[in-house]
Design an enzyme around this catalytic site. Sequence first.
Site, PDB file in Angstrom:
ATOM      1  N   GLU A 193      31.330  57.268  41.536  1.00 31.57           N
ATOM      2  CA  GLU A 193      32.025  56.984  42.798  1.00 31.57           C
ATOM      3  C   GLU A 193      32.301  58.218  43.650  1.00 31.57           C
ATOM      4  OE1 GLU A 193      35.473  54.624  41.839  1.00 31.57           O
ATOM      5  OE2 GLU A 193      34.293  53.174  40.710  1.00 31.57           O
ATOM      6  N   ASN A 228      26.693  56.581  39.199  1.00 34.54           N
ATOM      7  CA  ASN A 228      27.210  55.207  39.195  1.00 34.54           C
ATOM      8  C   ASN A 228      28.140  54.993  40.386  1.00 34.54           C
ATOM      9  OD1 ASN A 228      27.451  52.711  37.599  1.00 34.54           O
ATOM     10  ND2 ASN A 228      29.589  53.288  37.287  1.00 34.54           N
ATOM     11  N   HIS A 286      30.599  44.741  41.621  1.00 33.77           N
ATOM     12  CA  HIS A 286      31.829  43.937  41.630  1.00 33.77           C
ATOM     13  C   HIS A 286      31.781  43.063  42.890  1.00 33.77           C
ATOM     14  CE1 HIS A 286      33.628  46.138  38.336  1.00 33.77           C
ATOM     15  NE2 HIS A 286      33.376  47.282  38.954  1.00 33.77           N
ATOM     16  N   GLU A 307      28.667  47.119  35.953  1.00 28.81           N
ATOM     17  CA  GLU A 307      30.040  46.611  35.843  1.00 28.81           C
ATOM     18  C   GLU A 307      30.125  45.215  36.456  1.00 28.81           C
ATOM     19  OE1 GLU A 307      32.920  49.433  37.389  1.00 28.81           O
ATOM     20  OE2 GLU A 307      31.851  51.135  36.510  1.00 28.81           O
ATOM     21  N   ASP A 310      30.777  41.757  37.776  1.00 30.98           N
ATOM     22  CA  ASP A 310      31.674  40.605  37.744  1.00 30.98           C
ATOM     23  C   ASP A 310      31.661  39.963  39.128  1.00 30.98           C
ATOM     24  OD1 ASP A 310      33.344  42.465  39.066  1.00 30.98           O
ATOM     25  OD2 ASP A 310      34.891  42.442  37.523  1.00 30.98           O
TER      26      ASP A 310
HETATM   27  O1  9MR Z   1      38.605  47.908  34.475  1.00 28.07           O
HETATM   28  C1  9MR Z   1      39.280  49.149  34.605  1.00 28.07           C
HETATM   29  C2  9MR Z   1      40.775  48.909  34.671  1.00 28.07           C
HETATM   30  O2  9MR Z   1      41.250  48.433  33.413  1.00 28.07           O
HETATM   31  C3  9MR Z   1      41.476  50.199  35.057  1.00 28.07           C
HETATM   32  O3  9MR Z   1      42.846  49.961  35.233  1.00 28.07           O
HETATM   33  C4  9MR Z   1      40.862  50.753  36.315  1.00 28.07           C
HETATM   34  C5  9MR Z   1      41.533  52.041  36.712  1.00 28.07           C
HETATM   35  O4  9MR Z   1      40.973  52.611  37.816  1.00 28.07           O
HETATM   36  O5  9MR Z   1      39.483  50.987  36.108  1.00 28.07           O
HETATM   37  C6  9MR Z   1      38.787  49.818  35.874  1.00 28.07           C
HETATM   38  O6  9MR Z   1      37.398  50.074  35.766  1.00 28.07           O
HETATM   39  C7  9MR Z   1      36.791  50.600  36.929  1.00 28.07           C
HETATM   40  C8  9MR Z   1      35.631  51.460  36.486  1.00 28.07           C
HETATM   41  O7  9MR Z   1      36.051  52.432  35.557  1.00 28.07           O
HETATM   42  C9  9MR Z   1      34.942  52.107  37.662  1.00 28.07           C
HETATM   43  N1  9MR Z   1      34.552  51.135  38.650  1.00 28.07           N
HETATM   44  C10 9MR Z   1      35.573  50.201  39.072  1.00 28.07           C
HETATM   45  C11 9MR Z   1      36.194  49.525  37.855  1.00 28.07           C
HETATM   46  C12 9MR Z   1      37.175  48.460  38.282  1.00 28.07           C
HETATM   47  O8  9MR Z   1      38.260  49.025  38.957  1.00 28.07           O
END
Ligand code: 9MR
Length: 461
Positions: A171, A214, A251, A280, A282
């Site tokens: 990101e 990513n 997402h 990722e 969903d």
């Molecule tokens: O799913 C993850 C969630 O449990 C955490 O609180 C969050 C914190 O930023 O991160 C989520 O995973 C993220 C991933 O690491 C990077 N891309 C976005 C995902 C969803 O927020």
Amino acid sequence: MSTALFRGSGGRRARSWAWTSLVTATVGALAAAGLVATAGTASAQSTLADAAESQGRYFGTAVASGRLGESDYVATLDREFNSVTAENSMKWESLQPSQGYFDFSAADRIVDHARGQGMAVRGHTLVWHSQLPGWVESLGTNDLRSAMNNHITEVMQHYQGDVDTWDVVNEAFQDGGSGARRDSVFQRRLGDGWIEEAFRTARSVDPNATLCYNDYNTDAWNSAKTQAVYDMVADFVSRGVPIDCVGFQAHFNSGNPVPNNYHETLQNFADLGVDVQITELDIAGSGESQAEQYGGVTQACLAVSRCTGITVWGVTDKYSWRSEDTPLLFDGDYNAKPAYHAVLETLGGSGGGGGGGGGDDTADCTVTYSETDRWGDRFNGQVTVRAGDSAIDSWSTTVTVHPPQKISATWNGDPSWDSSGDVMTMRSHGGLAAGGTTTFGFTVMANGNWTTPTLGSCTAS
Ligand code: 9MR
């Protein structure tokens, strides 16, 4: 559970190789003995993992270390997926909470479980502006550069041989129309070269790992962010900066739907000479509309030969980071949703769902495992046996332990062992009513190996 809080590197490597060959040898031996059971009457490709594998792809999920004690979670994970990503446990704040001190305990639990089941592991993520420990923000340029390279080095060395793919940078671009780099501490202190430096360091630490960039909102081909990432990857490839793969988080929701040109986006990146992965996935929604979108994303991956696999961002809706959107393939009771069946069928499989919502799956009983106790030298496993829609007169299943583990005690069943002593067949004392459950248990002397025992399928009569 003891915690692995230490300074240093390379701790897992010897063990990892041993485990890899052990798993292969065990599966080979079981297959030779005809003991690797496929689910009763269901087709050979009745899981996401098997169906994806038949298409030359993996099918993965994000895993939260804290859920590994829940038997239905683990049963679904082990049955359906052949790749895992730690949802949070490999982020910088988890692995290096204070400078120079690494805590691999939660991430190790995920990796140990996955490798014990023969699954691949995607490492997420080495450098990201979020979930960073506070100490990183206060470093000056030179110290931040060293800290970044040191973090990459220590973490990759620890997991070398177990994690085959890394999200090296996550990101790094802004949303919206600017196509600019995100204003992160890395960008501010190190300037434009930091992403390239992270990839070069990663390659030098583990030349065998697949290195990915990513990001999210990079799905529509024409968006400024997609174009900016594309330009960076094209530049890296043309200058020989080591990059092997681009991860598309994917997402989706009604404000950010699966774009019509998704396949074009994946193909255009692949044409640069890198693999693409959906990392990722969903999709907010429910029913047939959600299923259709999941099917479309799966189709897009299959249409691109360099799309090597799909990871969904969690096992069950109830633990999703946005559970109110019910964005995953299994509902809160681990029933397979229409979206699951759409993905499975797009991958060429059928049936499936482990009996939870499963089409033509006519298995008569199912088994799930949980660990109920652990001491310094041993643990107790418990298996819950559940009858399907009809009453059954008897059931049996196998439990395979991983040498040098030994089962030292059992209860609530009639056990017998194969000649190696590693595969225990447990038979029932009696029958079960339709939908009824019972449990049996056993003690495993770990002898240094804490891998979760492998359950066979349940056979009923
Ligand atoms: O799913 C993850 C969630 O449990 C955490 O609180 C969050 C914190 O930023 O991160 C989520 O995973 C993220 C991933 O690491 C990077 N891309 C976005 C995902 C969803 O927020």
